[in-house]
Design an enzyme around this catalytic site. Sequence first.
Site, PDB file in Angstrom:
ATOM      1  N   GLU A  56       0.810  -1.217   0.000  1.00  0.00           N
ATOM      2  CA  GLU A  56       0.000   0.000   0.000  1.00  0.00           C
ATOM      3  C   GLU A  56       0.845   1.270   0.000  1.00  0.00           C
ATOM      4  O   GLU A  56       0.443   2.294  -0.557  1.00  0.00           O
ATOM      5  CB  GLU A  56      -0.920   0.004   1.226  1.00  0.00           C
ATOM      6  CG  GLU A  56      -1.947  -1.113   1.267  1.00  0.00           C
ATOM      7  CD  GLU A  56      -3.109  -0.886   0.312  1.00  0.00           C
ATOM      8  OE1 GLU A  56      -3.527   0.277   0.154  1.00  0.00           O
ATOM      9  OE2 GLU A  56      -3.588  -1.865  -0.279  1.00  0.00           O
ATOM     10  N   ASP A  74      -8.089   6.391  -8.260  1.00  0.00           N
ATOM     11  CA  ASP A  74      -8.700   5.077  -8.491  1.00  0.00           C
ATOM     12  C   ASP A  74     -10.221   5.132  -8.400  1.00  0.00           C
ATOM     13  O   ASP A  74     -10.885   4.095  -8.343  1.00  0.00           O
ATOM     14  CB  ASP A  74      -8.149   4.052  -7.498  1.00  0.00           C
ATOM     15  CG  ASP A  74      -8.502   4.381  -6.049  1.00  0.00           C
ATOM     16  OD1 ASP A  74      -9.028   5.484  -5.793  1.00  0.00           O
ATOM     17  OD2 ASP A  74      -8.238   3.531  -5.167  1.00  0.00           O
ATOM     18  N   THR A  79      -7.604   8.416  -0.329  1.00  0.00           N
ATOM     19  CA  THR A  79      -7.185   7.180   0.336  1.00  0.00           C
ATOM     20  C   THR A  79      -6.263   7.598   1.458  1.00  0.00           C
ATOM     21  O   THR A  79      -5.358   8.408   1.248  1.00  0.00           O
ATOM     22  CB  THR A  79      -6.444   6.247  -0.644  1.00  0.00           C
ATOM     23  OG1 THR A  79      -7.345   5.832  -1.665  1.00  0.00           O
ATOM     24  CG2 THR A  79      -5.905   5.025   0.073  1.00  0.00           C
TER      25      THR A  79
END
Length: 271
Positions: A56, A74, A79
């Site tokens: 990640e 995305d 995020t």
Amino acid sequence: MLAIGALLGSALIAAPVAAHATTAPAPAAETAAAAAVGLDDPAKKEIAMKIVSSAENSSLDWKAQYKYIEDIDDGRGYTAGIIGFCSGTGDMLDLVEYYTQIKPGNVLAKYLPALRKVDGSDSHAGLDPNFTKDWAKAAQDADFRKAQDHERDRVYFNPSVSQGKADGVGVLGQFIYYDAIVMHGDGGDSTSFRNIRKRALSKAKPPSQGGNETAYLNAFLDARVWAMKQEEAHSDTSRVDTAQRVFLKKGNLNLNTPLDWKVYGDSFHIG
């Protein structure tokens, strides 16, 4: 990442065995297996967090990720944090709601209306220009870090470990479940964790049904790769090919150290 509901699959239920006066004590190996360490063992959980962070965040320093936040384009909005909570998928909203529950008036509480509105989209409406700065500021608060740990465990870690144990897979298998649920969530779509598992079950039986653990985990990883390739943002499957498959091919079902793997071309080692 996607917020999840209850996992499919019934818990493993031990069948009662009639007692006999002549029954010998369980062999030591069998006793040891019954008390086998799971991914929820603190040392194994630390390994799991490092491996996920390598994929990640390209770093083993997962504790440095509480402050992490960016839009990685995305389609999930921002995020952020130790597990990739997303403004577009509901789990970031759940996190900030929980944080506000345990610490009213925190620096992120004012964004709750905006987080509710952008849920399900990639919009930053009501979040820019200061949300990222305030997130980093919140990450300095021990209560916010505890909130991230709480939601990681509630939504991702505990359910995947429980399902792994019910399916009779060991530490590696439980990690394989965990990494899948982190990326895919457990919604109703075809690429969600529950449907990856369902696809695997159509190809191989888990140990809880008398199947071979390695064969089953290979079937699960095959299904996982298929799911990843359905979405451009996840189409690089190296976190499976050059990490999880490596451990599986070596027969390291207990995820014992030392561990060596690659993700997106970067090499990692845990001694």
